[in-house]
Design a protein around this motif. Sequence first.
Motif, PDB file in Angstrom:
ATOM      1  N   ALA A  13     -12.426  18.537  95.084  1.00 35.51           N
ATOM      2  CA  ALA A  13     -11.685  19.109  96.212  1.00 35.51           C
ATOM      3  C   ALA A  13     -12.553  20.106  96.968  1.00 35.51           C
ATOM      4  O   ALA A  13     -12.534  20.165  98.198  1.00 35.51           O
ATOM      5  CB  ALA A  13     -10.419  19.791  95.719  1.00 35.51           C
ATOM      6  N   ASN A 117      -8.899  26.106  95.062  1.00 35.82           N
ATOM      7  CA  ASN A 117      -9.564  25.331  94.017  1.00 35.82           C
ATOM      8  C   ASN A 117     -10.550  26.162  93.215  1.00 35.82           C
ATOM      9  O   ASN A 117     -10.745  25.915  92.023  1.00 35.82           O
ATOM     10  CB  ASN A 117     -10.228  24.102  94.620  1.00 35.82           C
ATOM     11  CG  ASN A 117      -9.209  23.035  94.940  1.00 35.82           C
ATOM     12  OD1 ASN A 117      -8.690  22.393  94.055  1.00 35.82           O
ATOM     13  ND2 ASN A 117      -8.876  22.906  96.214  1.00 35.82           N
TER      14      ASN A 117
ATOM     15  N   SER B  28      -4.747  18.521  90.008  1.00 36.52           N
ATOM     16  CA  SER B  28      -4.857  17.378  90.924  1.00 36.52           C
ATOM     17  C   SER B  28      -3.993  17.600  92.157  1.00 36.52           C
ATOM     18  O   SER B  28      -4.406  17.287  93.277  1.00 36.52           O
ATOM     19  CB  SER B  28      -4.411  16.090  90.245  1.00 36.52           C
ATOM     20  OG  SER B  28      -5.189  15.827  89.127  1.00 36.52           O
ATOM     21  N   ILE B  30      -3.093  20.488  93.487  1.00 37.11           N
ATOM     22  CA  ILE B  30      -3.705  21.511  94.341  1.00 37.11           C
ATOM     23  C   ILE B  30      -4.943  20.937  95.032  1.00 37.11           C
ATOM     24  O   ILE B  30      -5.184  21.197  96.209  1.00 37.11           O
ATOM     25  CB  ILE B  30      -4.045  22.770  93.509  1.00 37.11           C
ATOM     26  CG1 ILE B  30      -2.746  23.419  93.010  1.00 37.11           C
ATOM     27  CG2 ILE B  30      -4.846  23.763  94.329  1.00 37.11           C
ATOM     28  CD1 ILE B  30      -2.936  24.589  92.077  1.00 37.11           C
ATOM     29  N   ALA B  31      -5.704  20.110  94.303  1.00 40.22           N
ATOM     30  CA  ALA B  31      -6.926  19.531  94.874  1.00 40.22           C
ATOM     31  C   ALA B  31      -6.601  18.618  96.046  1.00 40.22           C
ATOM     32  O   ALA B  31      -7.342  18.559  97.021  1.00 40.22           O
ATOM     33  CB  ALA B  31      -7.693  18.758  93.808  1.00 40.22           C
ATOM     34  N   ASN B  32      -5.470  17.902  95.966  1.00 39.52           N
ATOM     35  CA  ASN B  32      -5.131  16.917  96.994  1.00 39.52           C
ATOM     36  C   ASN B  32      -4.161  17.452  98.039  1.00 39.52           C
ATOM     37  O   ASN B  32      -3.422  16.693  98.659  1.00 39.52           O
ATOM     38  CB  ASN B  32      -4.556  15.663  96.350  1.00 39.52           C
ATOM     39  CG  ASN B  32      -5.629  14.820  95.710  1.00 39.52           C
ATOM     40  OD1 ASN B  32      -6.398  14.179  96.397  1.00 39.52           O
ATOM     41  ND2 ASN B  32      -5.718  14.877  94.387  1.00 39.52           N
ATOM     42  N   GLU B  33      -4.217  18.761  98.245  1.00 37.32           N
ATOM     43  CA  GLU B  33      -3.328  19.408  99.211  1.00 37.32           C
ATOM     44  C   GLU B  33      -3.481  18.807 100.612  1.00 37.32           C
ATOM     45  O   GLU B  33      -2.524  18.722 101.375  1.00 37.32           O
ATOM     46  CB  GLU B  33      -3.669  20.898  99.232  1.00 37.32           C
ATOM     47  CG  GLU B  33      -2.797  21.738 100.112  1.00 37.32           C
ATOM     48  CD  GLU B  33      -3.488  23.017 100.519  1.00 37.32           C
ATOM     49  OE1 GLU B  33      -4.535  23.346  99.936  1.00 37.32           O
ATOM     50  OE2 GLU B  33      -2.985  23.669 101.452  1.00 37.32           O
ATOM     51  N   ASN B  34      -4.678  18.376 100.966  1.00 35.38           N
ATOM     52  CA  ASN B  34      -4.934  17.873 102.322  1.00 35.38           C
ATOM     53  C   ASN B  34      -5.152  16.364 102.377  1.00 35.38           C
ATOM     54  O   ASN B  34      -5.619  15.845 103.387  1.00 35.38           O
ATOM     55  CB  ASN B  34      -6.144  18.573 102.927  1.00 35.38           C
ATOM     56  CG  ASN B  34      -5.928  20.055 103.099  1.00 35.38           C
ATOM     57  OD1 ASN B  34      -6.637  20.864 102.515  1.00 35.38           O
ATOM     58  ND2 ASN B  34      -4.912  20.426 103.857  1.00 35.38           N
TER      59      ASN B  34
END
Lengths: 137, 118
Positions: A13, A117, B28, B30-34
């Motif tokens: 991320a 992140n 995952s 939080i990582a794929n927020e966008n």
Amino acid sequence: MTFRNIAQIAGSAMTAQSVRLNTVASNLANAQSAAGSEAEAYRARKPVFAAVAERAGGVAGARVQVLDVVQSDEPVRRAHEPDHPLADADGNVYYPNVNSVAEMTDMMSASRAFESNVEVMGRVKQMQAALLRLGEG
Amino acid sequence: MGIDFDKALGLHPEALKLRAERTKILASNIANENTPGYQARDLDFAATLASVTAEEGGGLALDTDALYRVPNHASKDGNTVELGVEQAAFSQNASDFQTSLTFLNMKLKGLAKAISGQ
């Protein structure tokens, strides 16, 4: 091992958000770069993200992957400036289709997401360190 | 007479492992927020722990799929990550991980005392 997977997810991320910041920087830097024709004009670049599920034991997590960086197909701005050195035969120059306000909000969103992140990674590191001290003292 | 470590430690080792797995799912999210179209997921912790501890042998078979999160608000690109919700869940989950770890450590200390005969 779970913790390494989590670090990879947060790391993917962070990479994706850096790519996004990179395109924002490029767009803002070139916002006023005039060109002599419509084809030569700089066009705003945007990254495309996709989630990639990974099932390496246990439940599936999802990494972020940058699929591509695409150019905006919004029309470029044409300005009539006959004394501009790059002006074409009709006295027109072409300015990029960069929307500065949209780029600024994109930049803030990307840096916030990056920070989230980093926090995740820091917290996971703490958890792993605590786990390693299990049975001590 | 020996000590059965699995019985002595209770369900804390299982809980700890499940907390770690849940951390991965929340990370995952939080990582794929966008990421357009990404659907946030989560474990039903209590149900998964119950099913894990009910199994004979006590091994952790995490083939259960995570459940999809129901978002509070719809978004245009189909992404259902709500950062506040995910951050709160992540933080709470990390604290619960530390709690399980502390319990486990106390159990181990108790066992060490019993073994050394103090």
